[in-house]
Structure formats: C-alpha cells, structure tokens
Design a protein around this motif. Structure first.
Motif, PDB file in Angstrom:
ATOM      1  N   LEU A 134      36.908  41.971  35.433  1.00 32.71           N
ATOM      2  CA  LEU A 134      38.044  40.930  34.735  1.00 32.71           C
ATOM      3  C   LEU A 134      39.275  41.406  36.167  1.00 32.71           C
ATOM      4  O   LEU A 134      39.706  42.588  36.382  1.00 32.71           O
ATOM      5  CB  LEU A 134      38.338  40.918  33.794  1.00 32.71           C
ATOM      6  CG  LEU A 134      37.344  41.949  32.952  1.00 32.71           C
ATOM      7  CD1 LEU A 134      37.781  41.468  30.864  1.00 32.71           C
ATOM      8  CD2 LEU A 134      37.182  40.042  32.907  1.00 32.71           C
ATOM      9  N   THR A 135      39.615  40.303  36.027  1.00 31.11           N
ATOM     10  CA  THR A 135      41.070  40.666  36.489  1.00 31.11           C
ATOM     11  C   THR A 135      42.664  41.024  36.184  1.00 31.11           C
ATOM     12  O   THR A 135      41.979  41.549  35.103  1.00 31.11           O
ATOM     13  CB  THR A 135      41.864  39.074  37.324  1.00 31.11           C
ATOM     14  OG1 THR A 135      42.333  38.646  35.580  1.00 31.11           O
ATOM     15  CG2 THR A 135      40.596  38.341  37.856  1.00 31.11           C
ATOM     16  N   ALA A 136      43.519  41.223  36.659  1.00 33.75           N
ATOM     17  CA  ALA A 136      44.814  42.291  35.566  1.00 33.75           C
ATOM     18  C   ALA A 136      45.053  41.613  34.496  1.00 33.75           C
ATOM     19  O   ALA A 136      44.817  41.712  33.421  1.00 33.75           O
ATOM     20  CB  ALA A 136      46.009  42.233  36.184  1.00 33.75           C
ATOM     21  N   ALA A 137      45.292  40.144  34.695  1.00 32.25           N
ATOM     22  CA  ALA A 137      46.056  39.834  33.329  1.00 32.25           C
ATOM     23  C   ALA A 137      44.403  39.431  32.608  1.00 32.25           C
ATOM     24  O   ALA A 137      44.646  39.330  31.201  1.00 32.25           O
ATOM     25  CB  ALA A 137      46.010  37.692  33.994  1.00 32.25           C
ATOM     26  N   GLU A 138      43.262  38.964  33.248  1.00 32.60           N
ATOM     27  CA  GLU A 138      42.179  39.135  31.955  1.00 32.60           C
ATOM     28  C   GLU A 138      41.348  40.932  31.369  1.00 32.60           C
ATOM     29  O   GLU A 138      41.639  40.284  30.227  1.00 32.60           O
ATOM     30  CB  GLU A 138      40.822  38.521  32.447  1.00 32.60           C
ATOM     31  CG  GLU A 138      40.492  37.238  32.953  1.00 32.60           C
ATOM     32  CD  GLU A 138      40.067  37.288  34.754  1.00 32.60           C
ATOM     33  OE1 GLU A 138      39.417  35.641  34.398  1.00 32.60           O
ATOM     34  OE2 GLU A 138      39.372  37.998  34.910  1.00 32.60           O
TER      35      GLU A 138
END
Length: 243
Positions: free
Chosen positions: A106-110
């Motif tokens: 997952l990305t940082a935002a996710e």
C-alpha cells in the motif's frame, strides 16, 4: 494540563505485567496507577528495559495485564472480547509502533486511509483525511509512494500519520521521533501537541529529555517501577525536564 475538559481518557489501576513463572518469573511492570485526561500530553521516560513499551502496550490493549485493569474512556478493556477490543483500538486509539508496521503493498496514503475505511468511512473521505495528515506532517509528496521507496524517517512519519488520522481520543507513541532529524522531530512534536490542544490524550515514550519537555507531565520508570513524576510547562523548552 491543557485542553477543553478534564475527562479521563486513560486510567491504569494497579496494572502490572509478569512474564514466566517461578524461578523464571520476570516483572516487566510492577503495579502502576496512572491517569491521563483529555487534552493532556504525558511523556514516559526511563532506561532501556524499564517497562516503558510494556506500559504502552497494556494501555493500548495490545497485551493484557497480569494484575489490575486498564480503562479507555471509562470502559475496562478486560471486559471486551477480541472483536470489541479491536474496534476500540480502531476507533479511539492511535498507536505509533517503533517498527512502523506499514503494509508494503500500500502507498503512504493507502496505509493511513485503511484503518479509517475499516471503520466504515467512505474511501474518498479516508483518502482526503490521509492527504490532510500527510500535509500536516510535512510529507504530502509521499502520498503515492510505497514504503520500500521511503527512508526510515519517512516511514516513521507515515506511521505517525496513520495513528493520528480520524478522531483519535488516545494516541500512544513509542519513540515517535527516534528515526527523525531534529527538524522533523520538532514538527512531529508540534502535531502531537496540537492534538492535545484539540482534546486528545497523548502518551509518548521517549528517551530524549528535550522532547519530553513538550509534555505537560513526565513519569519515570526504572526496573518496571514508576519511580518519579514531574510536571512541565508543556512548551517544548529544551532542558525543562531533568532526570
């Protein structure tokens, strides 16, 4: 203490933790009585092995005490089943781990949005909250970056963002500035201080006296015992807390 009211968010009543039995018995934490109110920033200090992380794990329901009881917003954690305990941790408690525990796919935002989505928050709203807290921490450019593409300090700030996203009444932070330079560390402390001023309770484990001076109160552990307590100005003045 600062904040809009004096409601107790976290209460430890005779909470202790023992590992092993008989000759192998180890008191990780001797019985502790502790109360943290809404709007209060509490720092926990002590040498390595003094019981700081054990105290934080018990306060967040990640471990169960051998003696005593933990109450979060008046609800004893021991009376909750596994699903109810997970719900309290998801909705009311933000926990910053030393190991970050970011999901690599997952990305940082996710990573930040996921716990909010599990609470039932719409994905678009959860992402907007994630972007807002990333901006607050000064790392908005990391929103779509994966953990493997971040430095340790960047991962740590994303983990802090995950703990702060949403209306967390209790934030538990285990050495949240440990991998950060002085500038980034000060920025994180400012955000934690702002959360307190907005009414949350924050408990931060730290080895740095200058960082502890951002707190309203400091407690000191040694060999699993609470040995001292000191009120501070809570203004981030380096050297305000002395061992």
């Amino acid at each position: 203490m600062t904040g809009p009211d004096a409601q107790t968010v976290l209460r430890l009543e005779g909470v202790g933790r023992v590992h092993g039995r008989g000759a192998a018995e180890v008191h990780a934490l001797h019985p502790v009585d502790l109360e943290v109110r809404a709007g209060e920033f509490l720092a926990v200090m002590g040498p390595s092995g003094s019981g700081k992380s054990t105290l934080l794990a018990l306060a967040g329901g990640l471990d169960r005490p051998s003696t005593g009881r933990v109450l979060v917003e008046g609800a004893p954690l021991a009376g909750l089943n596994r699903a109810e305990l997970a719900d309290v941790r998801r909705r009311s408690v933000g926990y910053v781990f030393q190991s970050y525990n970011l999901l690599p796919a997952l990305t940082a935002a996710e990573n930040i949005a996921l716990p909010r989505e599990l609470e039932g928050v719409p994905a678009r709203t959860a992402r907007a909250e994630a972007l807002a807290v990333l901006g607050e921490l000064g790392i908005g450019e990391l929103a779509d970056r994966f953990p493997e593409d971040m430095s340790g300090g960047q991962q740590q700030r994303v983990a802090i963002g995950r703990a702060l996203s949403g209306q967390r009444r209790l934030v538990l932070a285990d050495e949240p500035t440990g991998a950060l330079d002085s500038t980034a560390g000060e920025a994180v402390l400012e955000v934690l201080r702002a959360r307190c001023d907005a009414g949350a309770a924050v408990v931060m484990v730290t080895h740095d006296a200058a960082h502890a001076s951002w707190a309203d109160r400091v407690v000191f552990l040694r060999d699993g015992r609470l040995v001292a307590e000191q009120n501070t100005a809570g203004q981030g003045t380096a050297g305000a807390v002395r061992r």
